[in-house]
Design a protein around this motif. Structure first.
Motif, mmCIF file in Angstrom:
data_model
loop_
_atom_site.group_PDB
_atom_site.id
_atom_site.type_symbol
_atom_site.label_atom_id
_atom_site.label_comp_id
_atom_site.label_asym_id
_atom_site.label_seq_id
_atom_site.Cartn_x
_atom_site.Cartn_y
_atom_site.Cartn_z
ATOM 1 N N ALA A 42 0.929 -1.152 0.222
ATOM 2 C CA ALA A 42 -0.081 0.034 -0.100
ATOM 3 C C ALA A 42 0.964 1.317 0.034
ATOM 4 O O ALA A 42 1.091 1.877 1.081
ATOM 5 N N PRO A 43 1.514 1.644 -1.252
ATOM 6 C CA PRO A 43 2.359 2.835 -1.272
ATOM 7 C C PRO A 43 1.482 4.180 -1.402
ATOM 8 O O PRO A 43 0.248 3.778 -1.281
ATOM 9 N N SER A 44 2.465 5.097 -1.683
ATOM 10 C CA SER A 44 1.565 6.496 -2.008
ATOM 11 C C SER A 44 0.565 6.234 -3.246
ATOM 12 O O SER A 44 0.715 5.587 -4.101
ATOM 13 N N THR A 45 -0.657 6.777 -3.068
ATOM 14 C CA THR A 45 -1.847 6.832 -3.938
ATOM 15 C C THR A 45 -1.565 8.094 -4.764
ATOM 16 O O THR A 45 -2.297 7.870 -6.141
ATOM 17 N N ARG A 46 -0.901 8.967 -4.610
ATOM 18 C CA ARG A 46 -0.787 10.182 -5.630
ATOM 19 C C ARG A 46 0.530 10.511 -6.012
ATOM 20 O O ARG A 46 0.573 11.098 -7.028
ATOM 21 N N ILE A 47 1.765 10.080 -5.448
ATOM 22 C CA ILE A 47 3.077 10.269 -5.960
ATOM 23 C C ILE A 47 3.534 9.173 -6.807
ATOM 24 O O ILE A 47 3.676 8.021 -6.244
ATOM 25 N N ARG A 48 4.085 9.529 -7.753
ATOM 26 C CA ARG A 48 4.794 8.383 -8.787
ATOM 27 C C ARG A 48 6.136 9.040 -9.013
ATOM 28 O O ARG A 48 6.411 10.276 -9.139
#
Length: 110
Positions: free
Chosen positions: A66-72
């Motif tokens: 469950a990593p960041s949902t907004r930052i790539r």
């Protein structure tokens, strides 16, 4: 859930106290003077002392589920201090969540 971005020199340990090493998949994004961590990185654990039924069963890798949902970062989700992960044994059996104790304090993401 928000949290500070991890970088390759963040202190991450397995549930049994062994230190994880993050080998970055990218060398362009820097936070706190270190390369930012993403799910594309190779996260290895060395020296885990865990035994299962008198047989060594150490943690060897970390998979961030469950990593960041907004930052790539180069198309891969960034890893945050609040990200959920699993430490895995050589047979891919889950050993428990990794512990993040030291991370840079300037960049926060979701």
């Amino acid at each position: 859930m928000s949290g500070n971005l991890l970088h390759v020199n963040a202190t991450v340990t397995c549930p049994h106290g062994a230190r994880a090493t993050i080998l970055p998949a990218q060398v362009r994004v820097v936070v706190g003077g270190n390369f930012a961590a993403s799910v594309a990185d190779l996260d290895t654990v060395g020296g885990c002392p865990f035994f299962l039924a008198n047989t060594p069963h150490p943690c060897v890798t970390i998979r961030w589920v469950a990593p960041s949902t907004r930052i790539r970062i180069n198309g891969s989700p960034a890893v945050l201090r609040s990200s959920t992960g699993l430490c895995l044994a050589p047979d891919q059996a889950p050993q428990g969540p990794p512990n993040v104790s030291v991370v840079q304090q300037r960049v926060v993401g979701r």
